[in-house]
Design an enzyme around this catalytic site. Structure first.
Site, PDB file in Angstrom:
ATOM      1  CG  ASP A  71      62.065  11.252   7.532  1.00 58.46           C
ATOM      2  OD1 ASP A  71      60.851  11.383   7.256  1.00 58.46           O
ATOM      3  OD2 ASP A  71      62.516  10.360   8.273  1.00 58.46           O
ATOM      4  CD  GLU A 127      56.266  14.955   8.384  1.00 60.79           C
ATOM      5  OE1 GLU A 127      57.054  14.931   9.343  1.00 60.79           O
ATOM      6  OE2 GLU A 127      56.498  14.396   7.312  1.00 60.79           O
ATOM      7  CG  ASP A 129      57.052   5.937   7.754  1.00 62.03           C
ATOM      8  OD1 ASP A 129      57.969   6.047   6.902  1.00 62.03           O
ATOM      9  OD2 ASP A 129      57.160   6.340   8.919  1.00 62.03           O
TER      10      ASP A 129
HETATM   11  O1  MIG Z   1      60.233   6.510  11.240  1.00 65.37           O
HETATM   12  O2  MIG Z   1      64.753   7.969   9.380  1.00 65.37           O
HETATM   13  O3  MIG Z   1      59.425   7.980   6.693  1.00 65.37           O
HETATM   14  O4  MIG Z   1      61.510   6.576   5.544  1.00 65.37           O
HETATM   15  O5  MIG Z   1      63.451   5.508   7.267  1.00 65.37           O
HETATM   16  C1  MIG Z   1      61.196   7.314  11.705  1.00 65.37           C
HETATM   17  C2  MIG Z   1      64.018   6.861   9.760  1.00 65.37           C
HETATM   18  C3  MIG Z   1      61.793   8.374  10.791  1.00 65.37           C
HETATM   19  C4  MIG Z   1      60.585   8.063   8.763  1.00 65.37           C
HETATM   20  C5  MIG Z   1      60.690   7.948   7.286  1.00 65.37           C
HETATM   21  C6  MIG Z   1      61.417   6.688   6.930  1.00 65.37           C
HETATM   22  C7  MIG Z   1      62.777   6.702   7.561  1.00 65.37           C
HETATM   23  C8  MIG Z   1      62.658   6.846   9.090  1.00 65.37           C
HETATM   24  N1  MIG Z   1      61.895   8.049   9.391  1.00 65.37           N
END
Ligand code: MIG
Length: 766
Positions: A404, A407, A481
């Site tokens: 995650d 980016e 998200d």
């Molecule tokens: O929003 O790790 O898209 O699936 O649960 C903060 C916490 C960071 C974004 C991800 C989401 C995940 C969350 N992350």
């Protein structure tokens, strides 16, 4: 926040249109060199060659000689000999088979012909002093645009302006959200007269695709680098996607457990909670393959650790769940906490593995762990180091990793790293301006290859949020998200279909929606559609209402359970589609238009999809709806639930679907390989063949089988069975012929036939 009020549109705030006043000028020199057309214009350089008869690479660099080294995305780039090169005063012509590339000397325009029909033509090129360039390509108002990876909006992107800059977007995604987590600068242009082609604009700087501003052309702008485009000339969407995935790679066969039902939440905050969730699935008899551990499992968000207070028994729990056939997938973010006592940080600093600013200082950014450093995945040593760190997880039996925030997302104004951060590729250093869109792809590569090294004969599962063209080689993609909005459920369909057309077959959206509050009806409808999408995970944000299958009472539990079970029944068919995707590069979930290109109005069908070529799904996407319009392609179809037969005309019909049903249609002439009931994908599953008799006597199907998790299939330990059903009066003969390793011959538990009165079914063959 000023840009979210009317202040944003003050008269004085009008945006200046970017201009590209500098031109390349006429061709000064052109020749055939090493089977490549190369030359220079008054102000720039170009090169062009064939990869095969259907694939052409064109490069234009206003600043210097073109760089031929293909990017990480274009792993299949191999120069192929041309058949002929000729030139006269006005043109240079390169030919291979039925394809001809013509360079017009006084304009520098490239035109591609197939069988003498013009397919693709540039019509302008300019650049400016800010090192940006713009390429113009001929099109018409009727030209449809498909692909472009993970984008909002409907299937056809004609009329839109779309850009590529990997961005963490938590605010609600809508049609104007033109940049999301993935950048895949590939699209298919479909002109009803001139034909179709694909374009991969392999330039990782921020790019912008404008299909809106002109009637007779579209433009591609890049904020740096050179024109580096690949043109694909297949005659159908399938041929074009096949060509694109020959170049950028295919989705490898995933382990079967990754195709089961996955349950997640940000976060299950303790090992007890994870355990309780697993136990509840078991008690309620709901199938489950995997539970996720989101960021709370870590010690103060340090990757490769467990929280000593809430997850002290995490390692033991992972092992215990594994014994119950439940995999655990932990999240791994790229940010490494700046902490002098933390070994991962120490090693990274000692070896200069972290991204540095141009001047040589380590770049620090704020993410969950506070001030953090970011591995420079562009360096092969860093990929190895990072991959090897996963031994922390693989030693516990973990076989899947969730990447995650890659980016990369940073909590600051620009939302990412400073643009003067540098990334070190072998022999080449690039700034973050060029590397940004590649960061997630390199991280996925490090993760996937690391898991593979650590567990040699085990297919890894990696799931990523960010990526670039070629990401399919390493990772499944979930669409980030989304929200618990009906509109987001609907929008996930064209997004997933366009990702599929962009080479990424293994995709899904958070079932139930990530943020905002899910509801009973929404969870039911979303689980129904999720069960038929390539990746099937229920996930939601902290503080939001829980949305496990039992969260909304008995009725919702019964219906979601039924559809999770249906997912497992469809697993043999789905797994077969994934095996095909690994061979052909074709997506598992496809727009109707991909299967029925003669029906041009299907370009506007964004809310139905094909699962392979034999199953069509038309989910209910609005609250309170118990029926919907369904476009039925020409031919005969069976309603999966009622087995009622329909004649498709290409037009829409109204189909009913009570809350416990979703319209699914099976094409007449299909033998659908379904499976018996199982609690997870690791249990042995027998086949249930469903024979949907066709109008002519050709009714067939196939199934692919192997051990579901190892690489032994690459050494021959797999089997494909072709089925054919022949009706003789009330008797049905079902022939099967198997190719491959007979150890995998399926156990056929049941055969059902629909469409005629059948008294006796006789099995013949393997
Ligand atoms: O929003 O790790 O898209 O699936 O649960 C903060 C916490 C960071 C974004 C991800 C989401 C995940 C969350 N992350």
């Amino acid at each position: 926040m000023l840009d979210s009020t009317s202040f944003a549109i003050l008269p004085s705030n009008v945006k200046k249109q970017e201009t590209f006043p500098h031109k390349l000028g006429a061709v000064k020199e052109v020749a055939l060199r090493d089977q490549m057309l190369v030359g220079r214009t008054e102000k720039g350089h170009f090169a062009c060659y064939f990869i095969d008869e259907e694939t052409i690479r064109i490069m234009i660099d206003p600043a210097k000689e073109v760089t031929l080294t293909p990017s990480i995305a274009a792993e299949g780039d191999r120069l192929a000999a041309c058949d002929e090169f000729t030139q006269n005063n006005t043109q240079a012509i390169l030919t291979k088979g039925e394809t001809t590339v013509v360079l017009t000397k006084d304009t520098g325009v490239f035109t591609v012909f197939k069988k003498e029909q013009e397919r693709f033509a540039t019509c302008g090129f300019g650049y400016n002093r800010a090192n940006k360039h713009q390429l113009q390509i001929v099109s018409r108002a009727e030209t449809a645009i498909l692909g472009l990876g993970e984008k909002t909006g409907f299937l056809n992107k004609a009329g839109s302006i779309i850009s590529m800059w990997n961005t963490d977007v938590y605010s609600p995604h809508n049609k104007d959200t033109v940049e999301l987590y993935q950048s895949i600068p590939f699209f298919i242009a479909d002109d009803p007269q001139a034909g179709k082609y694909g374009v991969f604009y392999d330039n990782s700087f921020r790019t912008e695709f404008d299909y809106q501003s002109y009637q007779d052309r579209y433009t591609i702008m890049a904020e740096g680098g050179a024109v580096n485009l690949y043109v694909f000339l297949g005659d159908s969407l399938k041929e074009i996607v096949a060509g694109y995935t020959r170049l950028t790679g295919k989705t490898p066969l995933p382990p079967k457990w990754s195709l089961g039902y996955h349950q997640s939440r940000y976060s299950y905050t303790s090992e007890q909670e994870v355990e309780r969730i697993a136990k509840t699935f078991k008690e309620k008899g709901i199938p489950l393959d995997c539970i996720f551990m989101d960021i709370h499992y870590m010690d103060d968000f340090r990757v490769f650790t467990f929280n000593p207070d809430t997850f002290a028994g995490g390692p033991a729990l992972v092992k215990a769940l594994k014994e119950q056939n439940i995999d655990v997938v932990p999240i791994v973010d790229p940010g490494v906490k700046k902490d002098v006592d933390y070994s991962v940080y120490q090693e990274g600093i000692k070896n200069r593995y972290f991204c540095e600013k141009l001047e040589g200082d380590v770049y620090y950014g704020e993410v969950w762990p506070g001030e953090s450093a970011f591995p420079d995945f562009f360096q092969p040593e860093v990929q190895n180091w990072w991959g090897d760190l996963h031994q922390f997880y693989t030693d516990l039996g973990i076989r899947g990793i969730w990447n995650d925030m890659n980016e990369p997302s940073v909590f600051n104004e620009s939302k990412t790293m400073d643009l003067d951060v540098v990334h070190r590729q072998p022999g080449r250093q690039i700034t973050h301006k060029e590397g940004h869109n590649l960061y997630g792809l390199y991280m996925s590569k490090a993760t996937f290859e690391g898991l593979k090294r650590l567990n040699e004969n085990e297919r890894p599962f990696s799931l990523t949020r960010a990526g670039y063209a070629g990401v399919q080689r390493y990772s499944a993609v979930w669409t980030g998200d989304n929200r618990s909005h009906w509109e987001h459920m609907e929008m996930s369909l064209p997004m997933i279909m366009n990702l599929g057309l962009s080479g990424v077959a293994f995709t899904g959206a958070d079932v139930g929606g990530f943020s905002s509050e899910c509801s009973k009806e929404m969870l039911i409808r979303w689980t129904q559609v999720g069960a038929f999408l390539p990746y099937f995970r229920n996930h939601c944000v902290q503080d939001s209402i829980y949305q496990e299958p039992w969260a909304f009472g008995a009725e919702a539990e019964a219906i979601t359970k039924k559809f999770i079970e249906l997912r497992y029944q469809f697993l043999p068919y789905l797994y077969t589609l994934f095996a095909e995707a690994a061979e052909t590069g074709l997506p598992v979930v496809r727009p109707l238009y991909m299967e029925y290109e003669e029906e041009r109005h299907f370009l506007n069908v964004s809310d139905q999809f094909m699962l392979g070529s034999s199953v069509m799904v038309a989910p209910i996407l609005r609250p309170g709806q118990k029926e919907r319009l369904v476009y039925l392609p020409k031919g005969e179809w069976y309603h999966f639930t009622t087995k009622e037969r329909f004649v498709g005309t290409g037009e829409a019909i109204i189909v009913k679907a009570e809350l416990d049903d979703m319209p699914i249609f099976v094409k007449a002439g299909t033998i659908l390989p379904l499976g018996t009931k199982v609690m997870n994908s690791k249990e042995a599953q027998k086949l249930c063949l469903e024979v949907y008799l066709g109008t002519d006597d050709k009714t067939c199907g196939k199934v692919y089988l192997d051990d579901g998790h190892s690489y032994d299939y690459q050494k021959g330990a797999s089997l494909t069975v072709q089925f054919e059903a022949i009706q003789q009066g009330t008797q049905l003969n079902v022939h099967s012929s198997a190719q491959g390793d007979k150890n995998w011959l399926p156990d056929i538990a049941e055969i059902h036939a629909y469409g005629a009165k059948i008294d006796e079914i006789i099995r013949m063959g393997d």
